[in-house]
Enzyme design. Sequence first.
Site, PDB file in Angstrom:
ATOM      1  N   PRO A  10      40.004  31.298  26.606  1.00 28.50           N
ATOM      2  CA  PRO A  10      38.589  31.088  26.908  1.00 28.50           C
ATOM      3  C   PRO A  10      37.956  29.910  26.173  1.00 28.50           C
ATOM      4  O   PRO A  10      38.245  29.666  25.002  1.00 28.50           O
ATOM      5  CB  PRO A  10      37.925  32.400  26.478  1.00 28.50           C
ATOM      6  CG  PRO A  10      38.901  33.064  25.579  1.00 28.50           C
ATOM      7  CD  PRO A  10      40.265  32.624  26.046  1.00 28.50           C
ATOM      8  N   ASN A  11      37.123  29.226  26.917  1.00 34.38           N
ATOM      9  CA  ASN A  11      36.303  28.096  26.444  1.00 34.38           C
ATOM     10  C   ASN A  11      37.098  26.811  26.215  1.00 34.38           C
ATOM     11  O   ASN A  11      36.517  25.756  25.970  1.00 34.38           O
ATOM     12  CB  ASN A  11      35.523  28.468  25.169  1.00 34.38           C
ATOM     13  CG  ASN A  11      34.594  29.646  25.414  1.00 34.38           C
ATOM     14  OD1 ASN A  11      33.776  29.604  26.328  1.00 34.38           O
ATOM     15  ND2 ASN A  11      34.738  30.708  24.653  1.00 34.38           N
ATOM     16  N   ARG A  18      33.071  20.528  24.191  1.00 35.40           N
ATOM     17  CA  ARG A  18      32.741  21.667  23.348  1.00 35.40           C
ATOM     18  C   ARG A  18      32.861  21.300  21.858  1.00 35.40           C
ATOM     19  O   ARG A  18      33.947  20.927  21.403  1.00 35.40           O
ATOM     20  CB  ARG A  18      33.744  22.784  23.667  1.00 35.40           C
ATOM     21  CG  ARG A  18      33.660  23.981  22.778  1.00 35.40           C
ATOM     22  CD  ARG A  18      34.898  24.863  22.939  1.00 35.40           C
ATOM     23  NE  ARG A  18      34.738  26.059  22.147  1.00 35.40           N
ATOM     24  CZ  ARG A  18      35.719  26.897  21.831  1.00 35.40           C
ATOM     25  NH1 ARG A  18      36.932  26.671  22.265  1.00 35.40           N
ATOM     26  NH2 ARG A  18      35.483  27.949  21.100  1.00 35.40           N
ATOM     27  N   TYR A  23      36.606  20.353  17.732  1.00 37.18           N
ATOM     28  CA  TYR A  23      37.732  20.360  18.679  1.00 37.18           C
ATOM     29  C   TYR A  23      38.096  18.983  19.234  1.00 37.18           C
ATOM     30  O   TYR A  23      39.022  18.884  20.049  1.00 37.18           O
ATOM     31  CB  TYR A  23      37.421  21.326  19.840  1.00 37.18           C
ATOM     32  CG  TYR A  23      37.239  22.759  19.385  1.00 37.18           C
ATOM     33  CD1 TYR A  23      38.311  23.487  18.884  1.00 37.18           C
ATOM     34  CD2 TYR A  23      35.991  23.383  19.443  1.00 37.18           C
ATOM     35  CE1 TYR A  23      38.156  24.793  18.453  1.00 37.18           C
ATOM     36  CE2 TYR A  23      35.819  24.695  19.019  1.00 37.18           C
ATOM     37  CZ  TYR A  23      36.901  25.392  18.527  1.00 37.18           C
ATOM     38  OH  TYR A  23      36.751  26.679  18.102  1.00 37.18           O
ATOM     39  N   ASN A  72      47.398  29.020  23.032  1.00 40.17           N
ATOM     40  CA  ASN A  72      46.142  29.017  22.283  1.00 40.17           C
ATOM     41  C   ASN A  72      45.225  29.990  23.019  1.00 40.17           C
ATOM     42  O   ASN A  72      44.639  29.648  24.046  1.00 40.17           O
ATOM     43  CB  ASN A  72      45.523  27.621  22.234  1.00 40.17           C
ATOM     44  CG  ASN A  72      44.254  27.598  21.376  1.00 40.17           C
ATOM     45  OD1 ASN A  72      43.724  28.645  21.009  1.00 40.17           O
ATOM     46  ND2 ASN A  72      43.760  26.409  21.075  1.00 40.17           N
ATOM     47  N   ALA A  75      39.399  32.736  21.321  1.00 38.70           N
ATOM     48  CA  ALA A  75      38.846  33.874  20.585  1.00 38.70           C
ATOM     49  C   ALA A  75      39.606  35.181  20.840  1.00 38.70           C
ATOM     50  O   ALA A  75      39.550  36.099  20.011  1.00 38.70           O
ATOM     51  CB  ALA A  75      37.369  34.047  20.937  1.00 38.70           C
ATOM     52  N   GLU A  96      52.131  30.073  18.653  1.00 41.12           N
ATOM     53  CA  GLU A  96      50.663  30.152  18.666  1.00 41.12           C
ATOM     54  C   GLU A  96      50.089  28.851  18.090  1.00 41.12           C
ATOM     55  O   GLU A  96      50.549  28.393  17.034  1.00 41.12           O
ATOM     56  CB  GLU A  96      50.249  31.351  17.793  1.00 41.12           C
ATOM     57  CG  GLU A  96      48.757  31.552  17.644  1.00 41.12           C
ATOM     58  CD  GLU A  96      48.443  32.753  16.728  1.00 41.12           C
ATOM     59  OE1 GLU A  96      49.342  33.567  16.424  1.00 41.12           O
ATOM     60  OE2 GLU A  96      47.280  32.855  16.300  1.00 41.12           O
ATOM     61  N   HIS A  98      46.428  26.664  17.179  1.00 39.69           N
ATOM     62  CA  HIS A  98      44.965  26.543  17.092  1.00 39.69           C
ATOM     63  C   HIS A  98      44.624  25.112  16.712  1.00 39.69           C
ATOM     64  O   HIS A  98      45.214  24.568  15.764  1.00 39.69           O
ATOM     65  CB  HIS A  98      44.386  27.523  16.065  1.00 39.69           C
ATOM     66  CG  HIS A  98      44.657  28.935  16.452  1.00 39.69           C
ATOM     67  ND1 HIS A  98      43.994  29.546  17.484  1.00 39.69           N
ATOM     68  CD2 HIS A  98      45.578  29.809  16.002  1.00 39.69           C
ATOM     69  CE1 HIS A  98      44.484  30.761  17.637  1.00 39.69           C
ATOM     70  NE2 HIS A  98      45.448  30.951  16.765  1.00 39.69           N
ATOM     71  N   ARG A 105      37.497  28.540   8.446  1.00 39.04           N
ATOM     72  CA  ARG A 105      36.282  28.862   9.212  1.00 39.04           C
ATOM     73  C   ARG A 105      35.834  30.303   8.925  1.00 39.04           C
ATOM     74  O   ARG A 105      36.212  30.874   7.906  1.00 39.04           O
ATOM     75  CB  ARG A 105      36.553  28.600  10.704  1.00 39.04           C
ATOM     76  CG  ARG A 105      36.927  27.130  10.972  1.00 39.04           C
ATOM     77  CD  ARG A 105      37.169  26.854  12.434  1.00 39.04           C
ATOM     78  NE  ARG A 105      35.945  27.044  13.223  1.00 39.04           N
ATOM     79  CZ  ARG A 105      35.954  27.125  14.563  1.00 39.04           C
ATOM     80  NH1 ARG A 105      37.080  27.019  15.247  1.00 39.04           N
ATOM     81  NH2 ARG A 105      34.824  27.302  15.214  1.00 39.04           N
TER      82      ARG A 105
HETATM   83  C1  DQA Z   1      40.700  28.146  18.493  1.00 41.20           C
HETATM   84  C2  DQA Z   1      40.118  28.907  17.302  1.00 41.20           C
HETATM   85  C3  DQA Z   1      39.458  30.198  17.744  1.00 41.20           C
HETATM   86  O1  DQA Z   1      38.913  30.879  16.635  1.00 41.20           O
HETATM   87  C4  DQA Z   1      38.323  29.883  18.714  1.00 41.20           C
HETATM   88  O2  DQA Z   1      37.756  31.078  19.175  1.00 41.20           O
HETATM   89  C5  DQA Z   1      38.758  29.020  19.844  1.00 41.20           C
HETATM   90  C6  DQA Z   1      39.658  27.904  19.561  1.00 41.20           C
HETATM   91  C7  DQA Z   1      41.276  26.779  18.085  1.00 41.20           C
HETATM   92  O3  DQA Z   1      42.015  26.210  18.880  1.00 41.20           O
HETATM   93  O4  DQA Z   1      40.954  26.272  17.008  1.00 41.20           O
HETATM   94  O5  DQA Z   1      38.317  29.171  20.975  1.00 41.20           O
HETATM   95  O6  DQA Z   1      41.762  28.914  19.042  1.00 41.20           O
END
Ligand code: DQA
Length: 139
Positions: A10-11, A18, A23, A72, A75, A96, A98, A105
């Site tokens: 998501p997102n 964003r 990011y 990835n 959240a 995984e 990020h 954070r």
């Molecule tokens: C994320 C870190 C997560 O905490 C966050 O909710 C994201 C992006 C990252 O790529 O840094 O959506 O996965």
Amino acid sequence: MKKILIINGPNLNLLGKREPTIYGSQTFEDYFQTLQQLFPEVELHYFQSNHEGALIDKIHEIGFTFDGIVLNAGAYTHTSIAIADALSAVTTPAVEVHISNVHAREAFRHHSYLSSRVKGVIVGLGLKGYELAIWYFTN
Ligand code: DQA
């Protein structure tokens, strides 16, 4: 040819727009082209969804035939036992990733339900993390 699927949760469809200070300002579609150029010997696929069930369906769909998953989960990393179970249910190994350093954070980002179900975790190295994960599967 190795088959690797990158899954963004998501997102992450909003990468480039964003919170660019966290990011970056590059879209994933752009970066995906760079990845294809960097790994011409790999059959690279990309899937993004904002929906937990769609991410799980995708893991099931490719999780017995592909050579690697670069995940990835956004959240959902911090909330989803269902995605963790999907990773355990399939045979394709996952890494995984990020983009941001989740450990620098908010506290709620420090725990991942997924980390115990994957080969390894790459955090905080920006989009390069995806590249390093693909490198792991191909070397
Ligand atoms: C994320 C870190 C997560 O905490 C966050 O909710 C994201 C992006 C990252 O790529 O840094 O959506 O996965």
